[in-house]
Design a protein around this motif. Structure first.
Motif, PDB file in Angstrom:
ATOM      1  N   TRP A 179       0.812  -1.215   0.000  1.00  0.00           N
ATOM      2  CA  TRP A 179       0.000   0.000   0.000  1.00  0.00           C
ATOM      3  C   TRP A 179       0.848   1.267   0.000  1.00  0.00           C
ATOM      4  CZ3 TRP A 179      -5.326  -0.003  -0.548  1.00  0.00           C
ATOM      5  CH2 TRP A 179      -5.954  -1.246  -0.435  1.00  0.00           C
ATOM      6  N   ASN A 180       2.065   1.158  -0.471  1.00  0.00           N
ATOM      7  CA  ASN A 180       2.859   2.365  -0.698  1.00  0.00           C
ATOM      8  C   ASN A 180       2.328   3.055  -1.949  1.00  0.00           C
ATOM      9  OD1 ASN A 180       4.593   1.724   1.492  1.00  0.00           O
ATOM     10  ND2 ASN A 180       5.794   0.389   0.160  1.00  0.00           N
ATOM     11  N   LEU A 181       2.041   4.344  -1.845  1.00  0.00           N
ATOM     12  CA  LEU A 181       1.409   5.090  -2.932  1.00  0.00           C
ATOM     13  C   LEU A 181       2.332   6.182  -3.432  1.00  0.00           C
ATOM     14  CD1 LEU A 181      -2.212   5.555  -1.514  1.00  0.00           C
ATOM     15  CD2 LEU A 181      -1.354   3.734  -2.987  1.00  0.00           C
ATOM     16  N   ALA A 182       2.402   6.301  -4.758  1.00  0.00           N
ATOM     17  CA  ALA A 182       3.069   7.429  -5.405  1.00  0.00           C
ATOM     18  C   ALA A 182       1.978   8.290  -6.020  1.00  0.00           C
ATOM     19  CB  ALA A 182       4.046   6.943  -6.472  1.00  0.00           C
ATOM     20  N   LEU A 183       1.816   9.512  -5.511  1.00  0.00           N
ATOM     21  CA  LEU A 183       0.728  10.400  -5.916  1.00  0.00           C
ATOM     22  C   LEU A 183       1.270  11.566  -6.712  1.00  0.00           C
ATOM     23  CD1 LEU A 183      -1.291  10.483  -2.542  1.00  0.00           C
ATOM     24  CD2 LEU A 183      -1.574   8.928  -4.486  1.00  0.00           C
ATOM     25  N   GLU A 184       0.404  12.128  -7.573  1.00  0.00           N
ATOM     26  CA  GLU A 184       0.733  13.301  -8.381  1.00  0.00           C
ATOM     27  C   GLU A 184      -0.339  14.366  -8.170  1.00  0.00           C
ATOM     28  OE1 GLU A 184       0.940  11.839 -12.340  1.00  0.00           O
ATOM     29  OE2 GLU A 184       3.012  11.128 -12.159  1.00  0.00           O
ATOM     30  N   ASP A 185       0.104  15.631  -8.312  1.00  0.00           N
ATOM     31  CA  ASP A 185      -0.801  16.780  -8.170  1.00  0.00           C
ATOM     32  C   ASP A 185      -1.567  16.682  -6.841  1.00  0.00           C
ATOM     33  OD1 ASP A 185      -2.142  19.105  -8.686  1.00  0.00           O
ATOM     34  OD2 ASP A 185      -3.536  18.232 -10.145  1.00  0.00           O
ATOM     35  N   VAL A 186      -0.822  16.690  -5.756  1.00  0.00           N
ATOM     36  CA  VAL A 186      -1.359  16.394  -4.426  1.00  0.00           C
ATOM     37  C   VAL A 186      -1.619  17.685  -3.677  1.00  0.00           C
ATOM     38  CG1 VAL A 186      -0.983  15.128  -2.281  1.00  0.00           C
ATOM     39  CG2 VAL A 186      -0.002  14.273  -4.425  1.00  0.00           C
ATOM     40  N   VAL A 224       1.753  19.812  -3.539  1.00  0.00           N
ATOM     41  CA  VAL A 224       2.961  19.082  -3.888  1.00  0.00           C
ATOM     42  C   VAL A 224       2.747  18.411  -5.246  1.00  0.00           C
ATOM     43  CG1 VAL A 224       4.624  17.347  -3.145  1.00  0.00           C
ATOM     44  CG2 VAL A 224       3.351  18.643  -1.434  1.00  0.00           C
ATOM     45  N   SER A 225       3.712  18.564  -6.135  1.00  0.00           N
ATOM     46  CA  SER A 225       3.571  17.967  -7.466  1.00  0.00           C
ATOM     47  C   SER A 225       3.676  16.437  -7.418  1.00  0.00           C
ATOM     48  CB  SER A 225       4.638  18.529  -8.413  1.00  0.00           C
ATOM     49  OG  SER A 225       5.940  18.264  -7.889  1.00  0.00           O
ATOM     50  N   GLN A 226       4.576  15.924  -6.604  1.00  0.00           N
ATOM     51  CA  GLN A 226       4.745  14.477  -6.455  1.00  0.00           C
ATOM     52  C   GLN A 226       4.965  14.158  -4.992  1.00  0.00           C
ATOM     53  OE1 GLN A 226       8.014  13.407  -9.008  1.00  0.00           O
ATOM     54  NE2 GLN A 226       6.740  13.303 -10.848  1.00  0.00           N
ATOM     55  N   LEU A 227       4.338  13.072  -4.540  1.00  0.00           N
ATOM     56  CA  LEU A 227       4.422  12.700  -3.118  1.00  0.00           C
ATOM     57  C   LEU A 227       4.414  11.174  -3.009  1.00  0.00           C
ATOM     58  CD1 LEU A 227       4.390  13.718  -0.152  1.00  0.00           C
ATOM     59  CD2 LEU A 227       1.909  13.503  -0.227  1.00  0.00           C
ATOM     60  N   LEU A 228       5.223  10.667  -2.096  1.00  0.00           N
ATOM     61  CA  LEU A 228       5.287   9.225  -1.825  1.00  0.00           C
ATOM     62  C   LEU A 228       4.814   8.982  -0.408  1.00  0.00           C
ATOM     63  CD1 LEU A 228       6.114   6.349  -2.637  1.00  0.00           C
ATOM     64  CD2 LEU A 228       8.399   6.856  -1.774  1.00  0.00           C
ATOM     65  N   LEU A 229       3.770   8.164  -0.273  1.00  0.00           N
ATOM     66  CA  LEU A 229       3.212   7.814   1.034  1.00  0.00           C
ATOM     67  C   LEU A 229       3.545   6.366   1.341  1.00  0.00           C
ATOM     68  CD1 LEU A 229      -0.352   9.414   0.997  1.00  0.00           C
ATOM     69  CD2 LEU A 229       1.648  10.193   2.257  1.00  0.00           C
ATOM     70  N   ARG A 230       4.061   6.132   2.531  1.00  0.00           N
ATOM     71  CA  ARG A 230       4.317   4.766   2.961  1.00  0.00           C
ATOM     72  C   ARG A 230       3.025   4.125   3.449  1.00  0.00           C
ATOM     73  NH1 ARG A 230       9.522   4.168   6.687  1.00  0.00           N
ATOM     74  NH2 ARG A 230       8.916   1.995   6.295  1.00  0.00           N
ATOM     75  N   GLY A 231       2.912   2.815   3.236  1.00  0.00           N
ATOM     76  CA  GLY A 231       1.687   2.117   3.593  1.00  0.00           C
ATOM     77  C   GLY A 231       1.385   2.132   5.073  1.00  0.00           C
ATOM     78  N   GLU A 232       2.433   2.178   5.918  1.00  0.00           N
ATOM     79  CA  GLU A 232       2.196   2.181   7.366  1.00  0.00           C
ATOM     80  C   GLU A 232       1.633   3.508   7.863  1.00  0.00           C
ATOM     81  OE1 GLU A 232       5.920   1.418   9.147  1.00  0.00           O
ATOM     82  OE2 GLU A 232       6.881   3.233   8.389  1.00  0.00           O
TER      83      GLU A 232
END
Length: 232
Positions: free
Chosen positions: A154-161, A210-218
Motif C-alpha cells: 500500500w505504498n502510494l506514489a501520488l501526483e498533483d497532491v 505538492v507535485s509528487q508525493l510518496l506515502l508509505r503504507g504504514e
C-alpha cells in the motif's frame, strides 16, 4: 735360453685378476649384484640401449609382463568412480529452465486482485483519491491526488497532491517558509510553501500543494475515491 723361454711362457699363462669371472658382475647370473656393478669401473653393459626404469618394482612388473597404466588416466578413473559412489543417479542435479518473466512494480500492478484492484482502476481512469494519514497517536491529516503507482504494501506514489494536516501551534523549532523561520544556511531546494488555513489555541491546520508525493503504507489510515463530478 730355454729356461728363459719357459719362464716367459709361464708368465703369459698366468691369468690376470681383472679377467677373473665374477658371477656377481654377470648380468645373466642369478647372483648378479647391481650395486657392485655400479661401483665397478669400465663394466660393459650387454644391451646399451636398454630401457631405464625408476625403481625395482617397476622393473619387476615389466619383466613379469604387467605394464603400469598412465598415472593421469588412473587419476581420472579414480575421480569418476568417487563421483559415482558419492552421488546416485536420482541425486544428481537437474537442469531446469529459469523463467524469464521479469517481476517489478509495474508488471505486478497489472495482475493485482482484491482490494488493490480498486487502486488500479483509479490509476487507469485517473480518478482522484483522498488518503487519510496518521501518526503515532492519531490522524495527522489527508492528501488528495492522482495515483501514479502502488505496490502490495500500500505504498502510494501520488501526483498533483493537495496536502492538509494539523500540527501543534507552539514548537521549539519554527516550520520552514514561515515568518518566524530565520535560517542562516538556506537549502538549495526549498519545500513547497505552507499556508495556515485554520488556527486554534493549541493547533493550526496547514495546507500545501505538492507535485509528487510518496506515502508509505504504514502511514495510511484509509482511502476514499472522490467521484468524478467533484473534480475542480
Amino acid at each position: 735360453m730355454a729356461s728363459d723361454g719357459m719362464s716367459n711362457v709361464g708368465n703369459e699363462e698366468e691369468p690376470n685378476d681383472n679377467d677373473k669371472y665374477n658371477p656377481k658382475l654377470d648380468f645373466f647370473s642369478e647372483e648378479f649384484d647391481p650395486l657392485l656393478a655400479l661401483k665397478t669401473p669400465n663394466l660393459v653393459v650387454p644391451v646399451s640401449n636398454a630401457t631405464t626404469h625408476d625403481n625395482l618394482q617397476k622393473f619387476k612388473s615389466v619383466v613379469e609382463g604387467k605394464r603400469q597404466e598412465n598415472t593421469s588416466k588412473v587419476a581420472e578413473i579414480s575421480t569418476e568412480v568417487s563421483i559415482e559412489r558419492r552421488w546416485l543417479p536420482h541425486q544428481l542435479p537437474i537442469q531446469v529452465k529459469r523463467k524469464t518473466i521479469s517481476k517489478n512494480v509495474l508488471s505486478k500492478m497489472e495482475t493485482v486482485v482484491g482490494p488493490l484492484q480498486l487502486l488500479k482502476t483509479c490509476k487507469d481512469n485517473q480518478h482522484r483519491i483522498k488518503v487519510w494519514t496518521r501518526h503515532s497517536h492519531g490522524i495527522r491529516g489527508f492528501c488528495i491526488g492522482y495515483i501514479a503507482a502502488f505496490d502490495k504494501h500500500w505504498n502510494l506514489a501520488l501526483e498533483d497532491v493537495e496536502e492538509v494536516w494539523t500540527r501543534p501551534k507552539r514548537r521549539k523549532v519554527p516550520a520552514l517558509n514561515s515568518a518566524k523561520a530565520d535560517l542562516k544556511i538556506q537549502p538549495k531546494v526549498l519545500p513547497p510553501p505552507v499556508t495556515i488555513v485554520k488556527s486554534t489555541k493549541k493547533t493550526e491546520t496547514c495546507s500545501r500543494h505538492v507535485s509528487q508525493l510518496l506515502l508509505r503504507g504504514e502511514h495510511i489510515a484509509y482511502i476514499v475515491v472522490i467521484p468524478d463530478e467533484t473534480k475542480s
